[in-house]
Design an enzyme around this catalytic site. Sequence first.
Site: not given
Ligand code: AMP
Length: 219
Positions: A16, A91, A130, A163, A174
């Site tokens: 996404k 989320r 990735r 990452r 996750r």
């Molecule tokens: P992502 O890059 O979207 O996978 O986000 C990486 C990490 O950031 C997640 O595993 C969470 O720890 C934190 N994070 C990102 N977006 C959110 C959200 N909307 N609510 C809570 N934690 C978030």
Amino acid sequence: MSAARLIFLGAPGTGKGTQARRMSERFGLAPLSSGDALRREVQDDSPLGRRVARTMERGELVSDDVITQVMLAAIQGLPAGKGFILDGYPRTVPQADALNAGLARVGAKLDAVVDFAIADDLVLARIAQRSICSGCGASYNDEFVPPRTAGRCDNCGKALTRRPDDRAEVVATRLEAYRRQTAPLIEYYEARGLLLRVDAGASPDAVEAQVVSAIEAIG
Ligand code: AMP
């Protein structure tokens, strides 16, 4: 179309983020990634970054209040009338409620939510392939989106890294967070007549074609 307000919803590794960047360019929308915003704070070692770093390393969600503040500020910082794609936010149901309230305060509302549906085993394969740029955060995939020069970002030439939260044991946390806290948003937005589904298991170009049709259908 540059005024559309969209959410891209889906588990980690569904592509996404890649599609949010492609669609932003195509339709002139601002890509607002909650994960990128938090990673920038961690990289800058800001007070907020220090608060969320451990939670992110563990693959758990940061608090609804913290991320809502960050994302509403990002939306409010856009030029008047500019549309956006939210990638990774909301989320949880409380985040979705807070987003609605925040948009309502400025007389705005969402146009659509695109759900990136994909099987779990494909998610694991995608994440294993990735890498991201240590400079600009661009995302690459060994199979579908390899960099032109191995290990270097096409955009800024900085080194590509993995990452830290893409390690298998963190990915499991996750995915669990996604299932328990985020997946209920599919029904939440379906009930509000906003949900559009795409098959995120296809190649990035095939997914892109589906997302373009979905966005164009909004009118
Ligand atoms: P992502 O890059 O979207 O996978 O986000 C990486 C990490 O950031 C997640 O595993 C969470 O720890 C934190 N994070 C990102 N977006 C959110 C959200 N909307 N609510 C809570 N934690 C978030």
